[in-house]
Write an enzyme that holds these catalytic residues in place. Structure first.
Site, mmCIF file in Angstrom:
data_model
loop_
_atom_site.group_PDB
_atom_site.id
_atom_site.type_symbol
_atom_site.label_atom_id
_atom_site.label_comp_id
_atom_site.label_asym_id
_atom_site.label_seq_id
_atom_site.Cartn_x
_atom_site.Cartn_y
_atom_site.Cartn_z
ATOM 1 N N ASP A 78 47.491 15.402 76.466
ATOM 2 C CA ASP A 78 48.247 16.216 77.715
ATOM 3 C C ASP A 78 47.864 15.662 78.721
ATOM 4 O O ASP A 78 46.722 15.186 78.925
ATOM 5 C CB ASP A 78 47.749 17.796 77.657
ATOM 6 C CG ASP A 78 48.275 18.544 76.282
ATOM 7 O OD1 ASP A 78 49.185 18.257 76.035
ATOM 8 O OD2 ASP A 78 47.264 19.239 75.756
ATOM 9 N N ASP A 80 48.166 16.283 83.015
ATOM 10 C CA ASP A 80 48.344 17.273 84.009
ATOM 11 C C ASP A 80 48.302 16.649 85.097
ATOM 12 O O ASP A 80 47.610 15.715 85.476
ATOM 13 C CB ASP A 80 47.330 18.366 84.024
ATOM 14 C CG ASP A 80 47.108 19.198 82.916
ATOM 15 O OD1 ASP A 80 48.211 19.353 82.078
ATOM 16 O OD2 ASP A 80 46.187 19.847 82.242
ATOM 17 N N ASP A 159 37.040 24.118 87.535
ATOM 18 C CA ASP A 159 35.768 24.548 86.736
ATOM 19 C C ASP A 159 34.619 23.627 86.634
ATOM 20 O O ASP A 159 33.663 23.905 87.038
ATOM 21 C CB ASP A 159 36.331 25.128 85.276
ATOM 22 C CG ASP A 159 37.144 24.116 84.542
ATOM 23 O OD1 ASP A 159 37.168 22.985 84.901
ATOM 24 O OD2 ASP A 159 37.704 24.509 83.610
#
Length: 453
Positions: A78, A80, A159
């Site tokens: 993926d 992002d 995070d």
């Protein structure tokens, strides 16, 4: 390439004198000749999105796990993107996009089956209680966060330090805001900011810490790991539908067996599977769980398909066994009815922790019920079972049970031979059964030594 990059990292760390990260607004800029990211390893779709956003006057960067994995010489699945454009502006630029989310509003840009996730830079509101774009509950959990800000603020809202790395396709530099490069070098996972506060904001971060540590083979920094056991109960307040998705991420990435051990070590398994955790604590073996996860990990490595209902059938097996035994002790009904009743109770209890969509709970229940029927082979029953749409999954589950140490009186070997046998051999095998199978299969088992690590 990754080795040369990490050697350069060691030189930078020497220059930094061992400091952890850099101050806000002063990212470490890693030039093209100092890192190993090649544009050839970035999705063409992601590059299209980056270029269009930049040409339209917006800042846009590849961010998060994609940058992290590229620096580690991995191959991200993926990609992002973080941008200064609002979700509405992104949506206007891409007709092949859709706005999603309430808690975190973002945009999915669709290229066939590939999805490029685009988020707007998050800000740091001074007064969340009076901000209409942010909602925080009494425990400090973020219920809604659509406060937008700068790239620097966005980096420090992420995070983990290794996910706060930004790749700029315009000059091919990497921007490190929180010491993520140092933690990559040390193969360490560290939260940005105060761990207690960050876990209160979103308790799922505790699961993400375990998932990333298992996936990357990283250790969890001491200050990041220390509060987890005391705060694991916060997961009980997370919507069951969200936790169902998190469970799939935890156990379908190819490190399920390692992940399970870490979840138990940090007291995170019980909030996800309370009935199984209780059954195991009361002496029910968990070897079927471990064996099923090991089997799933092998299938992931071999690029073979895996099914969530098979995983859930194993993860809930200890709970089912205990409920089934209790049902038999309290009622005088046939074994099959006791099993059905226990299965219903087990599923109902589990959905209070993690939701299980009917498309998964129904075949999971069939796998359980077929464990009893697989021993009923006389007459035409065996051939009818072979035609059952869930036979293969039930047979595989039977083999997992046997590999885990359950005594099925050789039932797995019998079905293995029967599937490959010709008509004459099948008739011989059925005649050899005599009066048919036993009333129940698999209830006797050895109890292997407990190992909760």
């Amino acid at each position: 390439m990754a080795r040369r990059f990490l050697e350069r990292v060691q030189n930078w760390l020497s220059q930094l004198g061992g400091q952890n990260g850099t101050a806000p607004h002063e990212p470490r800029i890693i030039s093209r000749d100092e890192h190993n990211i090649s544009r050839q390893n970035i999705s063409e779709s992601a590059k299209k999105v980056l270029h269009r956003l930049n040409r339209s006057g917006h800042e846009a960067y590849l961010v998060g796990g994609g940058v992290r994995d590229l620096l580690l010489d991995g191959h991200p699945k993926d990609f992002d993107i973080a941008t200064s454009a609002t979700p509405e502006q992104v949506h206007e630029l891409f007709r092949n996009s859709r706005l999603i989310g309430r808690r975190f509003k973002l945009v999915h840009v669709l290229f066939g089956r590939e999805v490029i996730e685009v988020t707007t830079f998050r800000g740091s509101p001074k007064d969340a209680d009076n901000d209409p774009h942010m909602d925080v509950n009494d425990q400090g959990r973020l219920l809604r966060d659509n406060v937008y800000g700068t790239r620097e603020e966005d980096a420090l809202r992420r995070d983990f330090t290794v996910n706060a790395l930004y790749y700029d396709i315009r000059d091919f530099t990497v921007h490190d805001y929180a010491g993520g490069v140092k933690d990559l070098h040390n193969r360490q996972l560290r939260l940005i900011g105060d761990p207690v506060t960050r876990y209160q904001e979103d308790p799922v971060r505790m699961l993400r810490a375990v998932r990333f540590a298992a996936k990357l083979d990283f250790t969890i920094a001491e200050d990041t790991a220390q509060p987890i056991r005391e705060m694991s109960h916060l997961l009980e307040d997370i919507p069951p539908a969200r936790l169902f998705e998190e469970v799939l991420k935890l156990f379908t990435a190819g490190q399920g067996e390692t992940t399970y051990g870490m979840l138990k070590r940090f007291d995170l398994f019980a909030p996800l599977f309370p009935e199984s955790a209780r059954a195991i604590a009361e002496g029910e073996p968990d070897e079927v769980i471990r064996e099923a996860l090991a089997s799933t990990d092998r299938r992931v490595r071999q690029n073979k398909p895996i099914t969530p209902y098979f995983l859930y059938a194993a993860l809930l097996w200890p709970a089912l066994q205990q409920a089934w035994r209790q049902e038999e002790a309290e009622t005088d009904q046939p074994a099959y009815q006791s099993l059905q009743q226990a299965a219903g109770e087990t599923i109902q209890n589990q959905t209070q922790a993690t939701a299980i969509p009917r498309r998964f709970s129904t075949p999971m229940r069939e796998i359980w019920e077929l464990q009893l029927r697989l021993d009923k082979r006389s007459g035409k029953r065996a051939d009818r079972l072979l035609e059952h749409p869930r036979f293969r999954a039930a047979y595989d589950f039977l083999l997992v049970r046997e590999a885990a140490g359950e005594d099925t009186q050789g039932l797995g070997a019998w079905w293995t031979e029967y599937q490959d046998a010709d008509a004459d051999r099948r008739r011989e095998m059925l005649r050899a059964l005599g009066g048919g199978g036993k009333k129940r299969s698999g209830r006797k088992r050895r109890k292997p030594a407990r190992n909760d690590s």
